[in-house]
Design a protein around this motif. Structure first.
Motif, short mmCIF file in Angstrom:
data_model
loop_
_atom_site.label_atom_id
_atom_site.label_comp_id
_atom_site.label_asym_id
_atom_site.label_seq_id
_atom_site.Cartn_x
_atom_site.Cartn_y
_atom_site.Cartn_z
N UNK A 103 -4.74 2.09 15.20
CA UNK A 103 -3.38 1.43 14.46
C UNK A 103 -3.47 0.62 13.48
N UNK A 104 -4.31 -0.58 13.44
CA UNK A 104 -4.57 -1.69 12.56
C UNK A 104 -5.33 -1.01 11.55
N UNK A 105 -6.27 -0.18 11.77
CA UNK A 105 -7.12 0.39 10.90
C UNK A 105 -6.39 1.51 9.92
N UNK A 106 -5.47 2.10 10.44
CA UNK A 106 -4.54 3.28 9.98
C UNK A 106 -3.64 2.47 8.92
N UNK A 107 -2.86 1.38 9.44
CA UNK A 107 -1.96 0.43 8.73
C UNK A 107 -2.88 0.01 7.42
N UNK A 108 -4.15 -0.46 7.48
CA UNK A 108 -4.92 -1.26 6.46
C UNK A 108 -5.34 -0.27 5.72
N UNK A 109 -5.43 1.34 6.08
CA UNK A 109 -5.74 2.18 5.11
C UNK A 109 -4.65 2.61 4.32
N UNK A 110 -3.49 2.65 4.95
CA UNK A 110 -2.25 2.98 4.00
C UNK A 110 -1.96 1.91 3.10
N UNK A 111 -2.06 0.61 3.55
CA UNK A 111 -2.03 -0.36 2.51
C UNK A 111 -3.21 -0.23 1.16
N UNK A 112 -4.12 0.29 1.62
CA UNK A 112 -5.19 0.28 0.48
C UNK A 112 -5.15 1.52 -0.31
N UNK A 113 -4.41 2.78 0.41
CA UNK A 113 -3.82 3.73 -0.20
C UNK A 113 -2.84 3.39 -1.56
N UNK A 114 -2.10 2.85 -1.10
CA UNK A 114 -0.97 2.22 -1.83
C UNK A 114 -1.53 1.45 -2.91
N UNK A 115 -2.17 0.26 -2.76
CA UNK A 115 -2.71 -0.22 -3.53
C UNK A 115 -3.71 0.55 -4.67
N UNK A 116 -4.41 1.51 -4.11
CA UNK A 116 -5.18 2.19 -4.93
C UNK A 116 -4.34 3.08 -5.99
N UNK A 117 -3.37 3.72 -5.55
CA UNK A 117 -2.31 4.26 -6.40
C UNK A 117 -1.66 3.59 -7.27
N UNK A 118 -1.23 2.26 -6.98
CA UNK A 118 -0.88 1.34 -8.00
C UNK A 118 -1.91 1.05 -9.00
N UNK A 119 -3.20 0.88 -8.57
CA UNK A 119 -4.25 0.41 -9.61
C UNK A 119 -4.52 1.81 -10.74
N UNK A 120 -4.27 3.08 -10.09
CA UNK A 120 -4.49 4.13 -10.90
C UNK A 120 -3.42 4.10 -11.86
N UNK A 121 -2.25 3.98 -11.73
CA UNK A 121 -1.16 3.76 -12.34
C UNK A 121 -1.26 2.96 -13.66
N UNK A 122 -1.48 1.58 -13.10
CA UNK A 122 -1.97 0.55 -13.96
C UNK A 122 -2.94 0.90 -14.98
#
Length: 143
Positions: A103-122
């Motif tokens: 569960x924690x790894x899944x949450x961490x993965x989701x946060x990193x995916x959002x951050x990655x999408x944000x960095x791609x947009x930036x």
């Protein structure tokens, strides 16, 4: 032929002489407090009743041995069940821990995916600004 020489038989198998039968009946009719299976005198003359005594003793020993074997078997079964129960509890705890980690790894993965999408947009915005800057610079140099 004397009475001692005469033996009773059953289906062709020799059983006991009349004197051996008398001794057995006297033992059966003997009060329990006078009976001592360990003493040879409790079975009369040892020679004539050796087979009866040893057969009876073997049966008693076999019964005792079977009881001990059954007791050990029940003890082993109980220990095995306890070990399986302990193993089950350990595995359940490990399973809970692994589910929590997943569960924690899944949450961490989701946060990193959002951050990655944000960095791609930036990154795309910065590339667009850089291209605009090159165009402006190119226009200024060409004039």
């Amino acid at each position: 032929m004397s009475e001692e020489d005469f033996q009773f038989s059953c289906h062709g198998e020799v059983m006991l002489t009349p004197s051996e039968l008398e001794e057995l009946f006297s033992l059966i009719n003997q009060p329990a407090e006078n009976f001592d299976p360990a003493s040879p005198s409790s079975f009369g003359s040892q020679g004539s009743n050796r087979a009866v005594y040893s057969t009876h003793e073997r049966k008693l020993r076999r019964k005792q041995s079977n009881r001990e074997s059954a007791r050990r078997s029940r003890w082993r079964k109980k220990r095995h069940l306890e070990n399986l129960t302990n193993q089950l509890n350990r595995l359940k705890a490990e399973n809970r821990e692994l589910k929590n980690r997943l569960g924690l790894t899944t949450q961490h993965n989701m946060l990193l995916s959002f951050e990655n999408e944000h960095l791609k947009f930036e990154s795309a915005n910065l590339v667009a600004k850089l291209l605009d800057a090159y165009r402006i610079l190119g226009t200024m140099l060409s004039q």
